[in-house]
Write an enzyme that holds these catalytic residues in place. Sequence first.
Site, PDB file in Angstrom:
ATOM      1  N   GLU A 158      -4.526   8.085  -2.604  1.00  0.00           N
ATOM      2  CA  GLU A 158      -5.177   6.849  -2.314  1.00  0.00           C
ATOM      3  C   GLU A 158      -5.174   5.993  -3.448  1.00  0.00           C
ATOM      4  O   GLU A 158      -5.127   4.592  -3.260  1.00  0.00           O
ATOM      5  CB  GLU A 158      -6.362   6.837  -1.432  1.00  0.00           C
ATOM      6  CG  GLU A 158      -6.581   5.849  -0.434  1.00  0.00           C
ATOM      7  CD  GLU A 158      -5.636   5.644   0.875  1.00  0.00           C
ATOM      8  OE1 GLU A 158      -4.685   6.645   0.975  1.00  0.00           O
ATOM      9  OE2 GLU A 158      -5.588   4.507   1.150  1.00  0.00           O
ATOM     10  N   HIS A 180       1.687   4.345  -2.769  1.00  0.00           N
ATOM     11  CA  HIS A 180       1.759   5.983  -2.543  1.00  0.00           C
ATOM     12  C   HIS A 180       3.145   6.643  -3.005  1.00  0.00           C
ATOM     13  O   HIS A 180       3.300   7.738  -3.609  1.00  0.00           O
ATOM     14  CB  HIS A 180       1.860   6.161  -0.977  1.00  0.00           C
ATOM     15  CG  HIS A 180       0.332   6.264  -0.672  1.00  0.00           C
ATOM     16  ND1 HIS A 180      -0.720   6.975  -0.816  1.00  0.00           N
ATOM     17  CD2 HIS A 180      -0.232   5.473   0.384  1.00  0.00           C
ATOM     18  CE1 HIS A 180      -1.940   6.906  -0.317  1.00  0.00           C
ATOM     19  NE2 HIS A 180      -1.655   5.924   0.490  1.00  0.00           N
ATOM     20  N   HIS A 192       0.905  -1.213  -0.034  1.00  0.00           N
ATOM     21  CA  HIS A 192      -0.066  -0.006   0.031  1.00  0.00           C
ATOM     22  C   HIS A 192       0.937   1.280  -0.048  1.00  0.00           C
ATOM     23  O   HIS A 192       0.684   2.118  -0.959  1.00  0.00           O
ATOM     24  CB  HIS A 192      -1.029  -0.021   1.237  1.00  0.00           C
ATOM     25  CG  HIS A 192      -1.660   0.913   1.243  1.00  0.00           C
ATOM     26  ND1 HIS A 192      -3.214   1.262   0.678  1.00  0.00           N
ATOM     27  CD2 HIS A 192      -1.661   2.334   1.819  1.00  0.00           C
ATOM     28  CE1 HIS A 192      -3.676   2.327   1.126  1.00  0.00           C
ATOM     29  NE2 HIS A 192      -2.784   3.095   1.705  1.00  0.00           N
ATOM     30  N   GLU A 193       1.889   1.336   1.070  1.00  0.00           N
ATOM     31  CA  GLU A 193       2.658   2.519   0.930  1.00  0.00           C
ATOM     32  C   GLU A 193       3.425   2.489  -0.330  1.00  0.00           C
ATOM     33  O   GLU A 193       4.065   3.822  -0.593  1.00  0.00           O
ATOM     34  CB  GLU A 193       3.345   2.506   2.409  1.00  0.00           C
ATOM     35  CG  GLU A 193       2.326   2.464   3.669  1.00  0.00           C
ATOM     36  CD  GLU A 193       1.529   3.538   3.598  1.00  0.00           C
ATOM     37  OE1 GLU A 193       1.634   4.470   3.158  1.00  0.00           O
ATOM     38  OE2 GLU A 193       0.394   3.400   4.309  1.00  0.00           O
TER      39      GLU A 193
HETATM   40 ZN    ZN Z   1      -3.047   5.241   1.895  1.00  0.00          ZN
END
Ligand code: ZN
Length: 510
Positions: free
Chosen positions: A301, A266, A262-263
């Site tokens: 996101e 980003h 997830h990160e």
């Molecule tokens: Zn996030």
Amino acid sequence: MGYSALLETAGRVNDFLNAGSILSWDARTMMPKGGAASRAKQLSTLAVAARDLLCSDEMRRNLDAADTETASLPEDSPERAIIAQLREAIDYHDRIPTELLRRKTELGSTAHEIWADARADADFARFAPALEEMVAINREMAHAIGFADHPYDALMYRFEPGTTTAQLRDLFATLRAGMQPLVRAIAEKEQPRSDFLYRDFPADAQMRFALQMAEAIGYDTSRGRLDLTVHPFEISFTRNDVRITTRVSRNYMPMSLFGALHEAGHALYEQNIDPDYTRTPLATDLISLYAVGGVSFGAHESQSRLWENHVGRSVAFWGNHFGALRDAFPDQLADVSAEEFHAAVNRARPSLIRVEADELTYDFHVMLRVDLESRMIDGSLDVADLPEAWNAGMKSMLGVDVPDDAQGVLQDVHWSSGQIGTFCNYTIGNIMAAQLFDTATTQDAGIATALEAADYTPLRDWLSDKVCRHGRRHARDELLRRATGRTLDPQPYLRYLTDKYSALYGLARA
Ligand code: ZN
């Protein structure tokens, strides 16, 4: 002189914010507890310095000169976009009285402590007076910022510019109509086996594997690093130093792995911003005063959810990488197949806690919060009635009974620190992720074929070209229109969820 002087002043604002980000990274990864009080002061000094320089006479003079100098350039040129964004940010900060900001910050720290105690005792009544004050301050903020239709629109502006309460009501109604039948159908089905996820996985090996997967999707560790934290985050100090963090539970391995993916998603946004935008407002959010380059929090996101869910939780991904996972954990996964692992990390079932919710039910937690927040802000819901409204919402949307306030209305930190208007970002991110992934894979068959072969370069290149490299140059819906031919559209997301969960749970298709 005008435009280059403007860039230099804006660059100094950016330097203040990046310096603050480094202090913040340190506070959340390395800093001993004792450093907290002085660190909070340092961070606030840097934020005030950045805001003061942004709104300074020097900046305003440079803006006027730069305006004249660049008047003949097209409105969507980077130069004109930079000028427009600086003016917009100054205008935003000018509207908020310093005294109101000070009251909000002060209440934020006292309310946070009251909330933590109230949560420990599952006692909403203790937190209610502080929350009432926080709602009142946010309502004042909304009126200072200004809005056309609903005060909540003004609060969302900082996180998701242009999004309105009315738009979200329609969008959420569409999502609920598409998602609720899936949630109900899955409730009737047997859950896949998942016992192996809770075995003992040494922390060091988890961190190594998480980094290996982040690098596999293209996270560049010559311009980044992975560290351990309690609440995972990504943070950048310009595109050349973009750091990620994850958390580890020895007895629940997916947490570190999907946290890192997830990160890393980003981080790919930040690492792939046009190098020419470094130190400019196209790589810094001057309204939120965060050194982030994404065009909105939802857009940011979308990149994390795309890599975490559409790529990282796919059949192809585990077909390709399960062997490496089993090499890293031979004893823990000796009796598990790639198919079983894929099914286990995609389980869906209604639950109480947002941060632990699965991909299918997560948005219901968001919809509940947006509904309650907007009604508190417009005055149609009293703070005193909040727990009852929360529990009723959880029951009607997810069919779960909330046993106490700690597992209900007191679970999130946001309200205590005064953050109201940011929950919609998660759902907008999910919708955008599906829309972008759908367009990428249908526009270019080579992208889907490459994903089957664990080659993430074509997808990453497509996203860099359509999304990341632009930084904050185009507004979110304009970015989407250029990339996918239309503005925010929930249909690809609903199709993706329907296809995915029908296959996973053997649901009959309507
Ligand atoms: Zn996030």
